[in-house]
Design a protein around this motif. Structure first.
Motif, PDB file in Angstrom:
ATOM      1  N   CYS A   1       0.835  -1.210   0.000  1.00 59.39           N
ATOM      2  CA  CYS A   1       0.000   0.000   0.000  1.00 59.39           C
ATOM      3  C   CYS A   1       0.869   1.259   0.000  1.00 59.39           C
ATOM      4  CB  CYS A   1      -0.930   0.009   1.205  1.00 59.39           C
ATOM      5  SG  CYS A   1      -2.281  -1.183   1.106  1.00 59.39           S
ATOM      6  N   LEU A   2       1.949   1.239   0.777  1.00 58.58           N
ATOM      7  CA  LEU A   2       2.855   2.385   0.827  1.00 58.58           C
ATOM      8  C   LEU A   2       3.498   2.632  -0.532  1.00 58.58           C
ATOM      9  CD1 LEU A   2       4.526   4.508   2.434  1.00 58.58           C
ATOM     10  CD2 LEU A   2       6.144   2.659   2.944  1.00 58.58           C
ATOM     11  N   LEU A   3       3.990   1.565  -1.166  1.00 58.41           N
ATOM     12  CA  LEU A   3       4.653   1.710  -2.460  1.00 58.41           C
ATOM     13  C   LEU A   3       3.669   2.145  -3.541  1.00 58.41           C
ATOM     14  CD1 LEU A   3       6.918  -1.488  -2.400  1.00 58.41           C
ATOM     15  CD2 LEU A   3       7.480   0.834  -1.646  1.00 58.41           C
ATOM     16  N   ALA A   4       2.467   1.553  -3.534  1.00 58.89           N
ATOM     17  CA  ALA A   4       1.457   1.935  -4.519  1.00 58.89           C
ATOM     18  C   ALA A   4       1.025   3.377  -4.312  1.00 58.89           C
ATOM     19  CB  ALA A   4       0.255   0.992  -4.427  1.00 58.89           C
ATOM     20  N   GLY A   5       0.913   3.801  -3.041  1.00 62.32           N
ATOM     21  CA  GLY A   5       0.541   5.185  -2.765  1.00 62.32           C
ATOM     22  C   GLY A   5       1.584   6.172  -3.255  1.00 62.32           C
ATOM     23  N   ALA A   6       2.850   5.815  -3.118  1.00 62.67           N
ATOM     24  CA  ALA A   6       3.909   6.695  -3.614  1.00 62.67           C
ATOM     25  C   ALA A   6       3.863   6.813  -5.130  1.00 62.67           C
ATOM     26  CB  ALA A   6       5.274   6.167  -3.164  1.00 62.67           C
ATOM     27  N   GLN A   7       3.650   5.688  -5.819  1.00 64.83           N
ATOM     28  CA  GLN A   7       3.553   5.737  -7.280  1.00 64.83           C
ATOM     29  C   GLN A   7       2.314   6.515  -7.723  1.00 64.83           C
ATOM     30  OE1 GLN A   7       5.798   5.030  -9.303  1.00 64.83           O
ATOM     31  NE2 GLN A   7       4.761   5.008 -11.282  1.00 64.83           N
ATOM     32  N   PHE A   8       1.218   6.357  -6.992  1.00 64.13           N
ATOM     33  CA  PHE A   8       0.006   7.133  -7.269  1.00 64.13           C
ATOM     34  C   PHE A   8       0.307   8.630  -7.193  1.00 64.13           C
ATOM     35  CE2 PHE A   8      -3.534   9.520  -5.461  1.00 64.13           C
ATOM     36  CZ  PHE A   8      -4.590   9.205  -6.307  1.00 64.13           C
ATOM     37  N   LEU A   9       1.058   9.023  -6.185  1.00 64.82           N
ATOM     38  CA  LEU A   9       1.389  10.430  -5.983  1.00 64.82           C
ATOM     39  C   LEU A   9       2.261  10.963  -7.112  1.00 64.82           C
ATOM     40  CD1 LEU A   9       0.902  12.640  -3.860  1.00 64.82           C
ATOM     41  CD2 LEU A   9       3.018  11.924  -2.745  1.00 64.82           C
ATOM     42  N   VAL A  10       3.224  10.158  -7.555  1.00 66.90           N
ATOM     43  CA  VAL A  10       4.116  10.579  -8.636  1.00 66.90           C
ATOM     44  C   VAL A  10       3.327  10.833  -9.918  1.00 66.90           C
ATOM     45  CG1 VAL A  10       5.930   9.746 -10.189  1.00 66.90           C
ATOM     46  CG2 VAL A  10       6.201   9.510  -7.713  1.00 66.90           C
ATOM     47  N   VAL A  11       2.445   9.892 -10.282  1.00 66.45           N
ATOM     48  CA  VAL A  11       1.682  10.024 -11.527  1.00 66.45           C
ATOM     49  C   VAL A  11       0.609  11.097 -11.390  1.00 66.45           C
ATOM     50  CG1 VAL A  11       0.256   8.784 -13.196  1.00 66.45           C
ATOM     51  CG2 VAL A  11       2.177   7.631 -12.110  1.00 66.45           C
ATOM     52  N   LEU A  12       0.033  11.221 -10.201  1.00 66.85           N
ATOM     53  CA  LEU A  12      -0.988  12.244  -9.961  1.00 66.85           C
ATOM     54  C   LEU A  12      -0.495  13.620 -10.371  1.00 66.85           C
ATOM     55  CD1 LEU A  12      -3.778  12.896  -8.353  1.00 66.85           C
ATOM     56  CD2 LEU A  12      -2.238  13.505  -6.482  1.00 66.85           C
ATOM     57  N   ASN A  13       0.761  13.902 -10.085  1.00 67.63           N
ATOM     58  CA  ASN A  13       1.279  15.248 -10.326  1.00 67.63           C
ATOM     59  C   ASN A  13       1.701  15.492 -11.766  1.00 67.63           C
ATOM     60  OD1 ASN A  13       1.747  17.174  -7.787  1.00 67.63           O
ATOM     61  ND2 ASN A  13       1.676  15.049  -7.136  1.00 67.63           N
ATOM     62  N   THR A  14       1.566  14.492 -12.631  1.00 61.70           N
ATOM     63  CA  THR A  14       1.736  14.744 -14.056  1.00 61.70           C
ATOM     64  C   THR A  14       0.477  15.326 -14.674  1.00 61.70           C
ATOM     65  OG1 THR A  14       1.015  12.521 -14.697  1.00 61.70           O
ATOM     66  CG2 THR A  14       3.358  12.819 -14.224  1.00 61.70           C
ATOM     67  N   SER A  15      -0.676  15.197 -13.984  1.00 58.05           N
ATOM     68  CA  SER A  15      -1.940  15.631 -14.591  1.00 58.05           C
ATOM     69  C   SER A  15      -2.765  16.565 -13.716  1.00 58.05           C
ATOM     70  CB  SER A  15      -2.797  14.404 -14.949  1.00 58.05           C
ATOM     71  OG  SER A  15      -3.085  13.637 -13.787  1.00 58.05           O
ATOM     72  N   ILE A  16      -2.533  16.596 -12.406  1.00 58.11           N
ATOM     73  CA  ILE A  16      -3.417  17.347 -11.522  1.00 58.11           C
ATOM     74  C   ILE A  16      -3.371  18.848 -11.779  1.00 58.11           C
ATOM     75  CG2 ILE A  16      -1.733  17.609  -9.649  1.00 58.11           C
ATOM     76  CD1 ILE A  16      -4.062  17.152  -7.674  1.00 58.11           C
ATOM     77  N   VAL A  17      -2.246  19.341 -12.288  1.00 57.25           N
ATOM     78  CA  VAL A  17      -2.094  20.778 -12.487  1.00 57.25           C
ATOM     79  C   VAL A  17      -2.762  21.264 -13.775  1.00 57.25           C
ATOM     80  CG1 VAL A  17       0.089  20.665 -13.756  1.00 57.25           C
ATOM     81  CG2 VAL A  17      -0.405  22.668 -12.376  1.00 57.25           C
ATOM     82  N   ASN A  18      -3.064  20.352 -14.712  1.00 58.99           N
ATOM     83  CA  ASN A  18      -3.522  20.771 -16.036  1.00 58.99           C
ATOM     84  C   ASN A  18      -4.810  21.585 -15.985  1.00 58.99           C
ATOM     85  OD1 ASN A  18      -1.332  19.425 -17.044  1.00 58.99           O
ATOM     86  ND2 ASN A  18      -2.457  17.649 -17.762  1.00 58.99           N
ATOM     87  N   VAL A  19      -5.787  21.119 -15.219  1.00 54.23           N
ATOM     88  CA  VAL A  19      -7.067  21.822 -15.146  1.00 54.23           C
ATOM     89  C   VAL A  19      -6.918  23.151 -14.420  1.00 54.23           C
ATOM     90  CG1 VAL A  19      -9.458  21.652 -14.317  1.00 54.23           C
ATOM     91  CG2 VAL A  19      -8.304  19.629 -15.218  1.00 54.23           C
ATOM     92  N   ALA A  20      -5.916  23.265 -13.541  1.00 54.67           N
ATOM     93  CA  ALA A  20      -5.732  24.491 -12.761  1.00 54.67           C
ATOM     94  C   ALA A  20      -4.958  25.564 -13.520  1.00 54.67           C
ATOM     95  CB  ALA A  20      -4.998  24.159 -11.457  1.00 54.67           C
TER      96      ALA A  20
END
Length: 470
Positions: free
Chosen positions: A18-37
């Motif tokens: 869960c810790l490792l998957a959460g870290a990878q989720f966070l890394v990929v999240l920040n490739t797209s989360i800023v686009n709409v903003a």
């Protein structure tokens, strides 16, 4: 140099994953989360479109260019040490980006985020490989890790819209810092201490050359069609720096890229195919939203919501690929079929009738190919090189995406700014992406044929299992 990380006790395996998957989720999240903003950022900071592009590119360039160095540092510092350091750096960059100091500090903070991600991602993959040896367990763990990557991409679009509307653009960065905090607390508790072995030094000349070369290459490829100097001279300079890396690495006592990796057929095959997968991947997530907004007239939020079926299929296929054997070739074929189906792109298209089916096929193909490719790129690697191998396979996907955009964007350029011309251009780009997927399928056929002809009993398969697993 660190020794292999000890496997966790059985009762800790789930929390560690869960810790490792959460870290990878966070890394990929920040490739797209800023686009709409981005529109809100541009309004508050009075930025031009070129300035807004740097807010995206600062993260992507730092992430892609520093991945080989991050992988090597993982092997030198130790997996747990590198993971915690990467997460701390990522959280610091996220917190700094949430403060509206201005354009320069924001771009610098995004670069710090990217540097943290370049250390965090290969460290997480190295820990996963150390904790789950080749076999069904590793396949399932990689499936969860791949599904977390898919979830991060989908969540970024939705969270970006919701947080920007409710709180403001600063919240898309603050949430990353908040999500990182539980990981910073849990990592020292869940991960075993790094065992220390012989001392090795970072190959500084090699690190500088590969970072500068990849920075120029990724930046230049991303600028295709904007400025001739940036679009052609800059990536050419990057290639020259990467070529200069060869003699430097031959003379290095502890090279950044160990020669054994570059001689390993599985590693080379996995990275070449990951380049092609990255090109097809970026084509879908780049051109589909453009078609929805520029041709169908959808809002950015509607375009993001319409990609949820694709993301759900990608998550499900990634999870399933960790539990099934032989998904590599079918994954590329399904991906090509989905891209060709999507390439119909009628001017008066509908979400359910024209986009839903091909989107699900594309997501399934990406997931079925991504997980075994990741496993293939690291399957035969010694534990002491797990970090750099993980960084290399991630770098290949990033560079593949940049190459894909550089080649496909001119194909998609319309002769006129009419909906029909735009749709025709997007169709050309998607057909070219499908050809890349078919080329990767041919490469997978060659690899699988060689594996059946020459692999000894018990040799690692692309899924991370062995011949004796049944």
């Amino acid at each position: 140099m660190s020794l292999p990380t000890p496997a966790p006790p059985p009762h800790r395996a789930g929390p560690v994953l869960c810790l490792l998957a959460g870290a990878q989720f966070l890394v990929v999240l920040n490739t797209s989360i800023v686009n709409v903003a981005l529109p809100a950022v541009g309004q508050d900071l009075r930025l031009t479109p070129a300035g807004l592009a740097w807010i995206v590119n600062a993260y992507l360039i730092a992430f892609g260019a520093l991945l080989p160095v991050g992988g090597r540092l993982t092997d030198l510092l130790g997996h747990r040490t590198a993971f915690v350091a990467g997460l701390l750096l990522f959280a610091a960059g996220s917190l700094a980006a949430s403060v509206p100091w201005g354009f320069g500090p924001l771009v610098a903070a995004r670069a710090v985020q990217g540097a943290g991600a370049a250390l965090l991602s290969p460290a997480g993959l190295a820990i996963l490989l150390a904790h789950w040896p080749p076999g069904p367990g590793r396949g399932r763990a990689l499936g969860v890790w791949g599904a977390a990557s898919a979830a991060g991409g989908a969540a970024g679009v939705l969270l970006g819209g919701v947080l920007t509307s409710a709180l403001g653009w600063w919240a898309v960065f603050a949430v990353s810092a908040l999500v990182a905090l539980p990981g910073l607390v849990a990592a020292p508790l869940l991960l075993a201490r790094d065992a220390r072995g012989r001392t090795a030094r970072l190959d500084v000349p090699g690190a500088l050359l590969v970072t500068a070369g990849l920075t120029l290459l990724v930046h230049g490829l991303g600028a295709q069609g904007h400025a001739p100097l940036t679009g052609f001279v800059v990536p050419a300079a990057g290639v020259l720096l990467l070529l200069a890396l060869v003699p430097v690495e031959r003379r290095a006592s502890d090279p950044l890229l160990p020669p054994a990796l570059l001689r390993d057929r599985a590693v080379v095959t996995g990275n070449v195919l990951m380049l092609l997968l990255g090109a097809a991947w970026v084509a879908t997530f780049f051109f589909l939203p453009l078609y929805q907004q520029n041709v169908l007239g959808h809002s950015p939020l509607e375009a993001g919501l319409a990609q949820l079926p694709l993301a759900a299929a990608l998550m499900a296929a990634s999870w399933g690929a960790g539990r099934l054997r032989g998904t590599l070739l079918p994954g590329f074929l399904v991906l090509a079929a989905g891209l060709l189906w999507l390439a119909r792109l009628p001017v008066g298209g509908h979400l359910v009738g024209d986009l839903l089916g091909p989107s699900v096929l594309i997501g399934a193909g990406l997931g079925f190919a991504f997980v075994p490719l990741t496993a293939l790129g690291v399957a035969t690697v010694e534990p002491r090189h797990a970090g750099v191998a993980g960084g290399l396979v991630n770098t290949s996907r990033q560079i593949g995406g940049a190459l894909g955009l550089a080649v496909l964007t001119p194909l998609a350029a319309p002769a006129a700014a009419t909906p029909a011309a735009l749709a025709h251009g997007y169709r050309r780009a998607l057909v070219a992406a499908a050809l890349a997927a078919l080329l990767a399928a041919a490469g997978a056929c060659v690899h699988l044929a060689r594996g059946r002809a020459g692999s000894p009993p018990g040799a690692a398969l692309p899924t991370g299992r062995t011949d004796t697993d049944g």
